[in-house]
Structures are given as structure tokens and as C-alpha cells.
Write a protein that holds these residues in place. Sequence first.
Motif, mmCIF file in Angstrom:
data_model
loop_
_atom_site.group_PDB
_atom_site.id
_atom_site.type_symbol
_atom_site.label_atom_id
_atom_site.label_comp_id
_atom_site.label_asym_id
_atom_site.label_seq_id
_atom_site.Cartn_x
_atom_site.Cartn_y
_atom_site.Cartn_z
ATOM 1 N N MET A 47 -3.760 8.363 -4.499
ATOM 2 C CA MET A 47 -3.160 7.668 -3.365
ATOM 3 C C MET A 47 -1.662 7.474 -3.526
ATOM 4 N N LYS A 48 -1.163 7.549 -4.744
ATOM 5 C CA LYS A 48 0.273 7.386 -4.976
ATOM 6 C C LYS A 48 1.057 8.666 -4.719
ATOM 7 N N LEU A 86 0.844 -1.201 0.000
ATOM 8 C CA LEU A 86 0.000 0.000 0.000
ATOM 9 C C LEU A 86 0.877 1.248 0.000
ATOM 10 N N PRO A 87 0.472 2.310 -0.710
ATOM 11 C CA PRO A 87 1.187 3.587 -0.561
ATOM 12 C C PRO A 87 1.037 4.090 0.869
ATOM 13 N N MET A 88 2.111 4.608 1.453
ATOM 14 C CA MET A 88 2.051 5.099 2.830
ATOM 15 C C MET A 88 2.613 6.509 2.891
ATOM 16 N N GLY A 89 1.942 7.415 2.180
ATOM 17 C CA GLY A 89 2.330 8.820 2.193
ATOM 18 C C GLY A 89 1.827 9.510 3.449
ATOM 19 N N MET A 117 -2.844 -3.939 -6.709
ATOM 20 C CA MET A 117 -3.729 -2.795 -6.953
ATOM 21 C C MET A 117 -2.947 -1.517 -7.238
ATOM 22 N N TYR A 118 -1.806 -1.358 -6.585
ATOM 23 C CA TYR A 118 -1.015 -0.145 -6.772
ATOM 24 C C TYR A 118 0.263 -0.394 -7.568
ATOM 25 N N ASP A 119 0.378 -1.549 -8.183
ATOM 26 C CA ASP A 119 1.559 -1.834 -8.998
ATOM 27 C C ASP A 119 1.514 -1.044 -10.300
ATOM 28 N N GLU A 120 2.681 -0.629 -10.751
ATOM 29 C CA GLU A 120 2.767 0.028 -12.050
ATOM 30 C C GLU A 120 2.572 -1.012 -13.160
#
Length: 365
Positions: free
Chosen positions: A288-289, A74-77, A209-212
Motif C-alpha cells: 500500500m505504500k 493513509l497512503p493515497m497512491g 498503521m502506516y507510520d515508519e
Amino acid sequence: MAMETPEGAQSRIAELEKSIIRHQDLYYNGKPEISDAEFDSLWDELSVLAPSSPVLAKVGEDAADGFPKARHVLPMGSQAKAADSDEFIAWCAKVRLAEYIVEHKLDGASLELQYEAGLLCRAVTRGDGIVGDDITQNARRMSGVPASLPEAWSGAVRGEVVMSRATHRQWFQDKANCRNAANGLMKRKDGSGAERLEVICYDVAPSGMYDEVPGGLFVSSPEPPFDDELSKLAWLRRAGFIVLEALSFVEPFEVVDYRARVMDSRESLPYDIDGLVVKARMVDIDDMKRARPERQVAFKFPLEEATTTLLDVEWSESGATYTPVGIVEPVRLAGTTVRRASLANTNTLRGMGLRIGSRVVIVKR
């Protein structure tokens, strides 16, 4: 008023970048020297002077020597902040959401739980937002961390490691507050005390889900139930996780009113919170990224204040930057005993006309 020269602006930018990097490191490793409000002021000033500064795209990094590293699923910004109702209304006017999902903003430490075929395989701290420390053995001892799921699902769950106020009162009164105590226990090499921590979850995504997508022009839309914030929480609850309560509002003023009610009752809550998280209902993968997603905001509570006496002034050195730090008569503020407070810079020091023995107002968010 004299205009600042280009050389002066560059010098100030360099000074701000060094200060932000330093205070991010102190905060994420449990040793903050300045309040959130003071940090936000530095951030905002740099955003005006150098909006393309790479420091603004960097996520604060926690560190724990001796733990293996692992990448996030998961992105964790980090989150943008609204310090008051005016800033929140301005954010609402910018994003123009049809619906606002609102949750308590827990004052803890982020953790990602990774599952493969329904089994817990890794628990990863926030780190730099891309790679964190693998503290799986400690996480297995925490409440709210299922070792297995009802289905053979692969993906990641994001939550907050917290300590309840009751646990802090009973076992860790020597620690300044719940957050500091939890931050120390979750990274202990022997895992001692981790069983007194809980993980409360609020985000989830399946693997990929968040893979390029190599060569892809567009990011595919998430599939139900992971495309909707309320559906995600329902999925987490069914899977056995402890989850945050979330409410839905249509009008911004409804969120402002709700914040006021939470502020009045937050002392009765079992956990420390320092505001609300307000977000769009539907998940936007591109947003989200971002280092700071635009479709969510931390709607903070008003500053807390206490009055004390200035006893001395010390100088904190960071490279070529010297920051005055006030040594004050100890005072309780937001669950912490405060003995030191940043005086920002020499201009602030002179402008306030401070002297040893002056009565000062300490502010902390």
C-alpha cells in the motif's frame, strides 16, 4: 528499420516525462486534454524506455489555491490499470491471489477524512499523495461525513467525493459531467454547493498503521478489523459512513463475467463509474505504500467512441514539445461534449492521412 540512437531515446524520455507531468496536472485539476487511454500509452512507453524515471513514482497532484496543507494518514497512491480482459488475466497470473475483492470504481475525487478521539478534525484532498489541501469546512457540508463516531477512534477514512446523476441533471447541467461539477464544488472557497455532494468510503486505517518505525527491519501486520478489506467495509458501515458494495470471487473469469454484467447495467446506477477496482482481501502494508500498489488494479471498461468531423488542427505547446490537437465538430461522448481531441504526434497525423473535413472516430475512456 533504423535503430533509435541513445540521444534519440533520451530525447523521447524527456518528452514523455514533460507530457506525463503536464497531463497529470490537467487531469487532477479538472481540465483533461487527452483520454485515459492516451495517458496510459504515454505512461507505458516511459515505463519501457526508463523504468526508473522518477516521474513514474510521482502521484498526480490536485491543487486548490488558498487552502491550508495537511499530511495524509493513509497512503493515497494511484492504481495500475487493466484496459481489457487479457490485461486483467495477465495481472491475475502475476499476483496469484486466492480471492479477489471487487468494487465499483467511482468516477470522483479522492478525499481523506481524519478523526481524533472520534471527532472529525480534517478532510484532506489527494494532493500529491502525501500532502493535500485541507477542505474540512466544505467536507462538513457533504453527505456521508459523520462529525463524530460511535467510539473515540483515531485514524483516517478514504472515500470518493461524487455527485449523483440526479443532482447533476437537476442543478448542474451546465457542467460537462458529474466529476467535473463535483471537483469544482468541493474546492470552492465559500463552500457553496458542497451540500449537494456525497462521500462514499472504501478504506480505513487507525493512526500509526502506516507510520515508519525508526530502526525497524519489518513493518508490523495490521490488526483486525483493519487487516481485511471486507472487515474494513463492515467497520465503516457500523461507524455511519456510506460505503461501496464489495463482492468476493475466487476465479479471474468470474470477475470478467461480473464486469460484463456491470457494464450492461451501469447506466441505471445513481453514480458514474468507469470500471471496477479489484484487490487482494488481506491488507499488505508494504504494498500500500507503493506509488502504484501491485495487489490491486483498476479493471477499466472498454473505450467509448463517437464519430465526428475534423474542423481544424491546433498545436499545444509544452516547452520544446508541440502536440497536434484536433478541433472537431462537437459530439457527445461519455456524458461530455467533446470539441477537442489529441492527435498524439505528427507521425500519427501523417499516418492517418487526416485532412480538414475528414470523418474521425473520437475515443474516450
